[in-house]
Design an enzyme around this catalytic site. Structure first.
Site, PDB file in Angstrom:
ATOM      1  N   SER A  17     113.970  69.650 -21.649  1.00 53.17           N
ATOM      2  CA  SER A  17     115.237  69.228 -22.237  1.00 53.17           C
ATOM      3  C   SER A  17     116.379  69.928 -21.507  1.00 53.17           C
ATOM      4  O   SER A  17     116.163  70.847 -20.727  1.00 53.17           O
ATOM      5  CB  SER A  17     115.269  69.601 -23.717  1.00 53.17           C
ATOM      6  OG  SER A  17     115.305  71.017 -23.838  1.00 53.17           O
ATOM      7  N   TYR A  30     107.864  74.774 -18.369  1.00 54.97           N
ATOM      8  CA  TYR A  30     107.731  73.383 -18.796  1.00 54.97           C
ATOM      9  C   TYR A  30     106.302  72.880 -18.756  1.00 54.97           C
ATOM     10  O   TYR A  30     106.049  71.703 -18.619  1.00 54.97           O
ATOM     11  CB  TYR A  30     108.683  72.468 -18.026  1.00 54.97           C
ATOM     12  CG  TYR A  30     108.487  72.359 -16.541  1.00 54.97           C
ATOM     13  CD1 TYR A  30     109.077  73.289 -15.693  1.00 54.97           C
ATOM     14  CD2 TYR A  30     107.762  71.336 -15.973  1.00 54.97           C
ATOM     15  CE1 TYR A  30     108.921  73.194 -14.338  1.00 54.97           C
ATOM     16  CE2 TYR A  30     107.618  71.238 -14.608  1.00 54.97           C
ATOM     17  CZ  TYR A  30     108.203  72.160 -13.800  1.00 54.97           C
ATOM     18  OH  TYR A  30     108.060  72.061 -12.447  1.00 54.97           O
TER      19      TYR A  30
END
Length: 130
Positions: A17, A30
């Protein structure tokens, strides 16, 4: 004669994000870190482990996601797609086929020497933040 063992492991993880993009250089932020660690652990056994990291995708789940179109475009789904497309350097969002073709490659013998790869399928959006 020894039998050749070939195996493939594939992870799919969404790209980060906006709040996480500052950590892009640290792959573990991530979800890619576990793929690299596992790839190293199993490489000697010829087990390949790679990750696909999809970006903004045009899917029915996104289209019908509660509140997503409202947050992008006051509830207008078509405007939401246009707004998302503008975020992507290539000018359009991907779809499930883009991710599927990446998976086909990584699962095929053509990628027999590929392991520990984090294949970002996002039209270049993560490149805007590194």
């Amino acid at each position: 004669m020894a039998q050749r063992i070939t195996s493939r492991g594939l992870n799919t993880n969404p790209t980060p994000s906006c709040s996480q993009r500052s950590k892009l250089l640290d792959s573990s932020s991530y979800g890619g870190g576990i793929s690299k660690t596992t790839a190293v652990e199993y490489a000697a056994k010829r087990i390949r482990v790679n990750a696909i990291l999809p970006g903004l995708m045009k899917t029915p789940m996104v289209e019908h996601s509660a509140g997503l179109a409202k947050s992008y475009a006051g509830g207008d789904v078509e405007e939401m797609w246009r707004a998302r497309d503008r975020q992507v350097p290539m000018g359009f969002g991907g779809d499930a086929w883009d991710v599927a073709w990446a998976a086909v490659y990584l699962a095929s013998d053509e990628s027999r020497y590929v392991t520990g790869l984090e294949l970002v399928v996002d039209g270049g959006i993560t490149l805007k933040y590194v």
